[in-house]
Design an enzyme around this catalytic site. Sequence first.
Site, PDB file in Angstrom:
ATOM      1  CG  ASP A   4      49.019  74.023 -23.476  1.00  0.00           C
ATOM      2  OD1 ASP A   4      49.890  73.745 -22.633  1.00  0.00           O
ATOM      3  OD2 ASP A   4      49.073  75.032 -24.198  1.00  0.00           O
ATOM      4  CG  HIS A  21      49.591  74.165 -14.258  1.00  0.00           C
ATOM      5  ND1 HIS A  21      50.337  74.896 -13.359  1.00  0.00           N
ATOM      6  CD2 HIS A  21      49.739  74.770 -15.448  1.00  0.00           C
ATOM      7  CE1 HIS A  21      50.882  75.919 -13.996  1.00  0.00           C
ATOM      8  NE2 HIS A  21      50.546  75.868 -15.264  1.00  0.00           N
TER       9      HIS A  21
HETATM   10  C1  SDX Z   1      51.963  74.625 -19.743  1.00  0.00           C
HETATM   11  O1  SDX Z   1      54.418  75.920 -15.631  1.00  0.00           O
HETATM   12  C2  SDX Z   1      53.581  76.633 -16.334  1.00  0.00           C
HETATM   13  O2  SDX Z   1      53.033  77.637 -15.885  1.00  0.00           O
HETATM   14  C3  SDX Z   1      53.289  76.080 -17.723  1.00  0.00           C
HETATM   15  C4  SDX Z   1      52.170  76.810 -18.489  1.00  0.00           C
HETATM   16  C5  SDX Z   1      52.552  78.252 -18.828  1.00  0.00           C
HETATM   17  O3  SDX Z   1      51.613  79.067 -19.031  1.00  0.00           O
HETATM   18  O4  SDX Z   1      53.802  78.525 -18.974  1.00  0.00           O
HETATM   19  O5  SDX Z   1      50.988  76.783 -17.722  1.00  0.00           O
HETATM   20  C6  SDX Z   1      51.903  76.127 -19.831  1.00  0.00           C
HETATM   21  O6  SDX Z   1      52.992  74.056 -20.003  1.00  0.00           O
HETATM   22  C7  SDX Z   1      50.740  73.863 -19.273  1.00  0.00           C
HETATM   23  C8  SDX Z   1      51.004  72.338 -19.134  1.00  0.00           C
HETATM   24  C9  SDX Z   1      50.945  71.692 -20.528  1.00  0.00           C
HETATM   25  N1  SDX Z   1      51.396  70.267 -20.409  1.00  0.00           N
HETATM   26  C10 SDX Z   1      50.524  69.240 -20.548  1.00  0.00           C
HETATM   27  O7  SDX Z   1      49.305  69.380 -20.640  1.00  0.00           O
HETATM   28  C11 SDX Z   1      51.176  67.858 -20.548  1.00  0.00           C
HETATM   29  C12 SDX Z   1      50.419  66.918 -19.592  1.00  0.00           C
HETATM   30  N2  SDX Z   1      50.650  67.411 -18.231  1.00  0.00           N
HETATM   31  C13 SDX Z   1      51.664  66.739 -17.444  1.00  0.00           C
HETATM   32  O8  SDX Z   1      52.789  66.300 -18.151  1.00  0.00           O
HETATM   33  C14 SDX Z   1      51.962  67.433 -16.101  1.00  0.00           C
HETATM   34  O9  SDX Z   1      50.746  67.627 -15.499  1.00  0.00           O
HETATM   35  C15 SDX Z   1      52.739  68.729 -16.080  1.00  0.00           C
HETATM   36  C16 SDX Z   1      54.011  68.632 -16.842  1.00  0.00           C
HETATM   37  C17 SDX Z   1      51.918  69.861 -16.600  1.00  0.00           C
HETATM   38  C18 SDX Z   1      53.065  69.026 -14.606  1.00  0.00           C
HETATM   39  O10 SDX Z   1      53.927  68.037 -14.193  1.00  0.00           O
HETATM   40  P1  SDX Z   1      54.424  67.911 -12.656  1.00  0.00           P
HETATM   41  O11 SDX Z   1      54.045  69.126 -11.882  1.00  0.00           O
HETATM   42  O12 SDX Z   1      55.864  67.508 -12.694  1.00  0.00           O
HETATM   43  O13 SDX Z   1      53.528  66.784 -12.074  1.00  0.00           O
HETATM   44  P2  SDX Z   1      53.908  65.225 -12.046  1.00  0.00           P
HETATM   45  O14 SDX Z   1      54.405  64.793 -13.397  1.00  0.00           O
HETATM   46  O15 SDX Z   1      54.764  64.963 -10.861  1.00  0.00           O
HETATM   47  O16 SDX Z   1      52.460  64.555 -11.820  1.00  0.00           O
HETATM   48  C19 SDX Z   1      51.930  64.367 -10.513  1.00  0.00           C
HETATM   49  C20 SDX Z   1      51.127  63.083 -10.626  1.00  0.00           C
HETATM   50  C21 SDX Z   1      51.916  61.914 -11.209  1.00  0.00           C
HETATM   51  O17 SDX Z   1      51.300  60.728 -10.728  1.00  0.00           O
HETATM   52  P3  SDX Z   1      51.993  60.017  -9.395  1.00  0.00           P
HETATM   53  O18 SDX Z   1      53.452  59.761  -9.753  1.00  0.00           O
HETATM   54  O19 SDX Z   1      51.813  61.010  -8.264  1.00  0.00           O
HETATM   55  O20 SDX Z   1      51.205  58.738  -9.207  1.00  0.00           O
HETATM   56  O21 SDX Z   1      50.010  63.285 -11.535  1.00  0.00           O
HETATM   57  C22 SDX Z   1      50.195  62.443 -12.683  1.00  0.00           C
HETATM   58  C23 SDX Z   1      51.647  61.991 -12.691  1.00  0.00           C
HETATM   59  O22 SDX Z   1      51.765  60.710 -13.311  1.00  0.00           O
HETATM   60  N3  SDX Z   1      49.905  63.284 -13.856  1.00  0.00           N
HETATM   61  C24 SDX Z   1      49.209  62.890 -14.926  1.00  0.00           C
HETATM   62  C25 SDX Z   1      49.119  64.017 -15.760  1.00  0.00           C
HETATM   63  N4  SDX Z   1      49.748  65.048 -15.185  1.00  0.00           N
HETATM   64  C26 SDX Z   1      50.232  64.593 -14.005  1.00  0.00           C
HETATM   65  N5  SDX Z   1      48.672  61.686 -15.244  1.00  0.00           N
HETATM   66  C27 SDX Z   1      48.031  61.630 -16.439  1.00  0.00           C
HETATM   67  N6  SDX Z   1      47.889  62.671 -17.309  1.00  0.00           N
HETATM   68  C28 SDX Z   1      48.429  63.876 -16.990  1.00  0.00           C
HETATM   69  N7  SDX Z   1      48.293  64.900 -17.815  1.00  0.00           N
END
Ligand code: SDX
Length: 392
Positions: free
Chosen positions: A328, A271
């Site tokens: 989710d 998140h």
């Molecule tokens: C919602 O914003 C809100 O409030 C949203 C929400 C709401 O109520 O409106 O809470 C609802 O959308 C919840 C999120 C649902 N999405 C997912 O579950 C999809 C999987 N999650 C990721 O795509 C991600 O965690 C996000 C999109 C939720 C957040 O993305 P960020 O903040 O841009 O974080 P990032 O992509 O920069 O990740 C940071 C690191 C990265 O690794 P490094 O580059 O630092 O090595 O963490 C890793 C990412 O690769 N990472 C994950 C991951 N989420 C982040 N690796 C594997 N699986 C994951 N789910």
Amino acid sequence: STGMITIDPGFKNTGSCESAITFLDGEKGMLRYRGYAIEELAEKADFLEVAYLLIFGELPNKEQLNTFHEDIKAESQVDEEMKKILDGFPKSAHPMGVLSSLTSALIAFNPTSVNISSEKDMYHSIVKILGKFPVLVAWTMRKKKGLPLDYGDDNLGYVENLHKMMFKKPSKEYKCNKIIIDALDKLLILHADHEQNCSTSAVRITGSSHAGLFVSLSAGISALWGPLHGGANQAVIEMLEGIQKDGGDTHKYMAKAKDKNDEFRLMGFGHRVYKNFDPRARIIKKAADEVLEDLGIVDPILDIAKRLEKVALEDPYFVERNLYPNVDFYSGIIYRALGIPREMFTVMFAMGRLPGWIAQWREMRLNHEPIGRPRQVYIGETYRPFKPLEER
Ligand code: SDX
């Protein structure tokens, strides 16, 4: 001003507005709507009360809640001609695409909701969309399942009426199951608002041009559809079923999630703000156990989800990135138990988020926020003279 422009991709360190609606503490994993803790609201309030709280800032007293519900019921008819738009979609259409189209199509049948200037107009548009949206949500489900459209029943509660329009079998009496209605009500409360997330930002920036409420909501529905955002709840179930087909091999999926060359992510994890447990995930996880037990349902996917959560929370890659289950991760388990098809999961998220989007749009308009228009740092070509076709 031409001062230094700093780029902040995804607005990770940018505040877009001042707001008095929702408070998040990402470190502690706290969520409050207008100062009330999500844990208390999920337990003690109902969805319509929370909608009123988010939009108008106070918990309604009995009379206010009753008037609000009556005003909403008075606007719960959707023009019959809207069915022609619904019929225009193939059955294979994803319900989110249908819902965002129908929501903006509402404008054609409610022209007064185009230019909203006074608070009175605003209130009228708000009760209109709160009355009509459940009908549109139910229509998307009936379309997907090839069922005739059902009409609401003014004698039912707000969430009960939504459930009836979604599920009532044409030939059978509608029986309300309190366990199911309470579970749905709680899920909608948990999704009701979440400060400046992607889809809410889409609603606010669209409305900042003084586009009407309905079309601003349609922009929010479109943004919510993405698998990185609200679309994740459908993606989680598909991921868990994939693990189930692979004999429950969670480690294979964990390896994929950590492989930088694999764009697969552990859906339902991580998140932007929460670097701790998403408080909503805690509540939904507990509710999933209760609802499945109450309904006498055993779903092996729930066990896979719990095992996956345990493995992820102990994995250094996830621990050092503060990746926890988000809203989710478990919600789809409950939607499944309630008989909601997976393509409808994100529609249910949109139904829950509706009052939050409305509240945020209203706050933006009442605060007379300027039109959203960020700058950029230009990295393209410098000046070059036009080259005639024969010289290219
Ligand atoms: C919602 O914003 C809100 O409030 C949203 C929400 C709401 O109520 O409106 O809470 C609802 O959308 C919840 C999120 C649902 N999405 C997912 O579950 C999809 C999987 N999650 C990721 O795509 C991600 O965690 C996000 C999109 C939720 C957040 O993305 P960020 O903040 O841009 O974080 P990032 O992509 O920069 O990740 C940071 C690191 C990265 O690794 P490094 O580059 O630092 O090595 O963490 C890793 C990412 O690769 N990472 C994950 C991951 N989420 C982040 N690796 C594997 N699986 C994951 N789910």
